[in-house]
Write a protein that holds these residues in place. Structure first.
Motif, mmCIF file in Angstrom:
data_model
loop_
_atom_site.group_PDB
_atom_site.id
_atom_site.type_symbol
_atom_site.label_atom_id
_atom_site.label_comp_id
_atom_site.label_asym_id
_atom_site.label_seq_id
_atom_site.Cartn_x
_atom_site.Cartn_y
_atom_site.Cartn_z
ATOM 1 N N SER A 189 -0.585 0.546 67.933
ATOM 2 C CA SER A 189 -0.426 -0.392 69.039
ATOM 3 C C SER A 189 -0.561 0.326 70.382
ATOM 4 N N THR A 190 -1.142 -0.362 71.360
ATOM 5 C CA THR A 190 -1.305 0.206 72.711
ATOM 6 C C THR A 190 -0.329 -0.410 73.707
ATOM 7 N N THR A 191 0.499 -1.342 73.273
ATOM 8 C CA THR A 191 1.470 -1.979 74.164
ATOM 9 C C THR A 191 2.868 -1.799 73.587
ATOM 10 N N ALA A 192 3.860 -2.059 74.451
ATOM 11 C CA ALA A 192 5.250 -1.942 74.030
ATOM 12 C C ALA A 192 6.065 -3.023 74.717
ATOM 13 N N VAL A 193 7.150 -3.422 74.105
ATOM 14 C CA VAL A 193 8.018 -4.449 74.663
ATOM 15 C C VAL A 193 9.458 -4.077 74.326
ATOM 16 N N SER A 206 11.275 -8.151 77.244
ATOM 17 C CA SER A 206 10.984 -7.698 78.602
ATOM 18 C C SER A 206 9.849 -8.473 79.237
ATOM 19 N N ASP A 207 9.044 -9.185 78.444
ATOM 20 C CA ASP A 207 7.969 -9.999 79.025
ATOM 21 C C ASP A 207 8.432 -11.422 79.339
#
Length: 225
Positions: A189-193, A206-207
């Motif tokens: 994955s290239t994103t994180a939350v 967090s989004d």
């Protein structure tokens, strides 16, 4: 990244090999108990303790003596290894930040084991055949014990570091510790939350995404009554 793991195999020992292993384990236990008695005597006389080198000198004198010459009939590497364990156990016992207690004397049939710390003394014959050319169980060579058959239930992956022989449930086992270098894991994955658990909402990301709490009991309470 360096990974260490151990694979455990059951040994198919002969009665003679079982006697040799039992004698070797008995010698390891004797060395631990006698070395511990020496260390306790030094402490009782306020003389500190012997370091590993001093204990090895004692072990050499025991193996060359007439009273304890039976120690020389078993491999020396496991006996030296148990002195390393004892030295480390005493060091941890006197460490104020450690929770380890003072080492105890070992009893027979309680965690019976011995370790061969040098991989150069351990050899394998993974594809042996008998006189008729038929495949037989693979073998492992243990110093002062000889070639011992074992059940190869899984592959030996990596560089061999040491071998530990133990007795449990009336059978003998050998645990081979291996070491190998593998690439560091990378998450695809290239994103994180981030997430925060709360009372009014079950989870808030967090989004801005919110998950309402699950109130199954409250919603079905009247029906349950």
């Amino acid at each position: 990244m360096l990974i260490r793991k151990a694979v455990r195999y059951r040994l198919e020992t002969t009665p003679e090999q079982e006697n040799l292993l039992a004698r070797a384990i008995g010698c390891v236990r004797f060395v631990w108990n006698r070395a511990l008695a020496v260390q306790k005597s030094y402490l009782d006389h306020h003389c500190g303790t012997l370091n590993y080198a001093g204990l090895c000198e004692l072990l050499t004198s025991w193996r060359n003596s007439e009273a304890f010459g039976f120690l020389a009939e078993s491999p020396s590497m496991p006996q030296q290894q148990t002195l390393r364990y004892l030295t480390q156990a005493l060091k941890e016992a006197f460490n104020k930040n450690s929770v380890k207690r003072f080492p105890n004397f070992k009893k027979k049939f309680v965690h019976d084991s011995l370790r061969y710390p040098e991989p150069g003394h351990i050899h394998f014959d993974l594809n042996p055949v008998d006189r008729d050319g038929r495949k037989v169980l693979p073998k492992i060579f243990l110093p002062c014990i000889g070639w011992v058959k074992f059940r190869k239930s899984c592959i030996i992956g990596g560089e061999i570091r040491n071998a530990t022989v133990s007795r449990a449930g009336g059978h003998w086992y050998v645990a081979i510790q291996t070491e190998k270098e593998v690439p560091d894991p990378v998450h695809p994955s290239t994103t994180a939350v981030g997430g925060d658990r709360g009372v009014a909402n079950l989870l808030t990301l967090s989004d801005g995404t919110m998950f309402l709490p699950v109130t199954a009991y409250r919603d079905l309470q009247k029906k349950l009554v």
